[in-house]
Design an enzyme around this catalytic site. Structure first.
Site, mmCIF file in Angstrom:
data_model
loop_
_atom_site.group_PDB
_atom_site.id
_atom_site.type_symbol
_atom_site.label_atom_id
_atom_site.label_comp_id
_atom_site.label_asym_id
_atom_site.label_seq_id
_atom_site.Cartn_x
_atom_site.Cartn_y
_atom_site.Cartn_z
ATOM 1 C CB THR A 1 0.522 -3.658 -2.468
ATOM 2 O OG1 THR A 1 0.895 -3.736 -1.094
ATOM 3 C CG2 THR A 1 0.159 -2.225 -2.823
ATOM 4 C CG HIS B 1 -0.517 -11.176 5.242
ATOM 5 N ND1 HIS B 1 -0.611 -11.218 3.871
ATOM 6 C CD2 HIS B 1 -0.011 -9.955 5.531
ATOM 7 C CE1 HIS B 1 -0.173 -10.083 3.355
ATOM 8 N NE2 HIS B 1 0.194 -9.299 4.344
#
Length: 116
Positions: free
Chosen positions: A50, A103
């Protein structure tokens, strides 16, 4: 003292996907074809993703942060969570760049020699 909850995962062809992630989004994300204008944030989960997304957004927007009506998960959609259709139709394009978070390991991530 409350017992700690251990995360659970589901194995999808050798990739451990956190329980709760939609399998359809994961499968669709694997089919995404990277484009020249794509900018990927590729990190391990819980490793500053983030924070990195915010930094990239600020760089591309001359230091202007997200406005109150913007959401980071829309500006930088999580490919294996939302799938290729969402990215193709909703990912924010800034000065020609499409911003995508993943990811996925290198061998499973969408490839394009011109993507960033």
């Amino acid at each position: 003292m409350a017992a700690e909850k251990t995360p659970t995962y589901t194995d999808h062809d050798g990739y451990k996907l956190a329980s709760g992630f939609p399998l359809d989004g994961f499968r669709s994300g694997l089919e995404y074809k990277a484009k020249d204008e794509d900018v990927f944030i590729v990190t391990y989960p819980k490793c500053g993703t983030t924070w990195t997304q915010h930094i990239i957004y600020l760089i591309l927007n001359n230091g202007e942060p997200l406005s109150p009506d913007q959401r980071l998960d829309i500006v930088f959609p999580h490919l294996e969570e939302v799938g290729k259709e969402f990215v193709n139709t909703n990912a924010t394009i800034k000065d020609g760049y499409r911003l995508i978070k993943t990811h996925l390991p290198y061998d499973m991530a969408p490839q394009n020699k011109n993507a960033k």
